[in-house]
Design a protein around this motif. Structure first.
Motif, PDB file in Angstrom:
ATOM      1  N   ASP A 162      19.030  -4.065  33.891  1.00 22.36           N
ATOM      2  CA  ASP A 162      17.805  -4.485  33.204  1.00 22.36           C
ATOM      3  C   ASP A 162      16.970  -5.442  34.045  1.00 22.36           C
ATOM      4  OD1 ASP A 162      18.284  -2.975  30.961  1.00 22.36           O
ATOM      5  OD2 ASP A 162      19.293  -4.603  29.882  1.00 22.36           O
ATOM      6  N   GLN A 163      17.627  -6.361  34.738  1.00 25.66           N
ATOM      7  CA  GLN A 163      16.888  -7.383  35.479  1.00 25.66           C
ATOM      8  C   GLN A 163      16.414  -6.899  36.839  1.00 25.66           C
ATOM      9  OE1 GLN A 163      19.460 -10.773  35.673  1.00 25.66           O
ATOM     10  NE2 GLN A 163      19.034 -11.395  33.565  1.00 25.66           N
TER      11      GLN A 163
ATOM     12  N   LYS B 182      19.457   4.433  30.867  1.00 26.40           N
ATOM     13  CA  LYS B 182      18.321   3.587  31.257  1.00 26.40           C
ATOM     14  C   LYS B 182      17.115   4.447  31.648  1.00 26.40           C
ATOM     15  CE  LYS B 182      20.476  -0.266  30.804  1.00 26.40           C
ATOM     16  NZ  LYS B 182      20.158  -1.197  29.755  1.00 26.40           N
TER      17      LYS B 182
ATOM     18  N   ASN C 299      24.987  -3.754  32.836  1.00 28.80           N
ATOM     19  CA  ASN C 299      23.776  -3.529  32.038  1.00 28.80           C
ATOM     20  C   ASN C 299      22.743  -4.616  32.285  1.00 28.80           C
ATOM     21  OD1 ASN C 299      24.113  -1.105  30.684  1.00 28.80           O
ATOM     22  ND2 ASN C 299      25.405  -2.042  29.135  1.00 28.80           N
ATOM     23  N   GLN C 300      23.202  -5.850  32.400  1.00 31.94           N
ATOM     24  CA  GLN C 300      22.273  -6.944  32.654  1.00 31.94           C
ATOM     25  C   GLN C 300      21.619  -6.804  34.031  1.00 31.94           C
ATOM     26  OE1 GLN C 300      24.073 -10.770  32.234  1.00 31.94           O
ATOM     27  NE2 GLN C 300      22.125 -11.834  32.210  1.00 31.94           N
ATOM     28  N   ILE C 301      22.383  -6.428  35.022  1.00 32.36           N
ATOM     29  CA  ILE C 301      21.826  -6.233  36.364  1.00 32.36           C
ATOM     30  C   ILE C 301      20.854  -5.059  36.367  1.00 32.36           C
ATOM     31  CG2 ILE C 301      22.429  -5.529  38.724  1.00 32.36           C
ATOM     32  CD1 ILE C 301      24.945  -7.266  38.432  1.00 32.36           C
TER      33      ILE C 301
ATOM     34  N   LEU D 286      29.096  -5.106  30.697  1.00 38.66           N
ATOM     35  CA  LEU D 286      28.048  -6.026  30.280  1.00 38.66           C
ATOM     36  C   LEU D 286      27.247  -6.576  31.462  1.00 38.66           C
ATOM     37  CD1 LEU D 286      27.346  -6.667  27.382  1.00 38.66           C
ATOM     38  CD2 LEU D 286      28.545  -8.821  27.627  1.00 38.66           C
ATOM     39  N   PRO D 287      27.911  -7.070  32.521  1.00 34.70           N
ATOM     40  CA  PRO D 287      27.117  -7.508  33.682  1.00 34.70           C
ATOM     41  C   PRO D 287      26.345  -6.367  34.349  1.00 34.70           C
ATOM     42  CG  PRO D 287      29.316  -8.418  33.812  1.00 34.70           C
ATOM     43  CD  PRO D 287      29.314  -7.440  32.678  1.00 34.70           C
TER      44      PRO D 287
END
Length: 78
Positions: free
Chosen positions: A18-19, A70, A14-16, A11-12
């Protein structure tokens, strides 16, 4: 053990991705891979180096395995 760490780091990761972007995620994942492999090379010093190195290796895995999805989502934009 590796699946539990992979699920916790997915989860982290994927967030990294994306950001911060795909390039940053690839560099971070490759760096964690490299750090884990280097720590595993110190098996003659002690076995805890292998455990910590394996944890770093598994924490870098979600970055590398999530990058193709991605790239596909950016390539085939709806």
């Amino acid at each position: 053990m590796s699946f539990a760490v992979f699920l916790a780091a997915n989860l982290p990761a994927n967030q990294i991705l994306d950001q911060r972007g795909i390039k940053f995620g690839f560099v971070l994942g490759s760096s964690l891979y490299l750090l884990g492999i280097l720590l595993c090379c110190f098996i003659n010093v002690g076995f805890p180096f292998v455990i910590v190195g394996y944890l770093f290796f598994v924490m870098g895995q979600p970055f590398i395995t999530n990058i193709p999805a991605k790239i596909a989502s950016h390539w085939f934009f709806p």
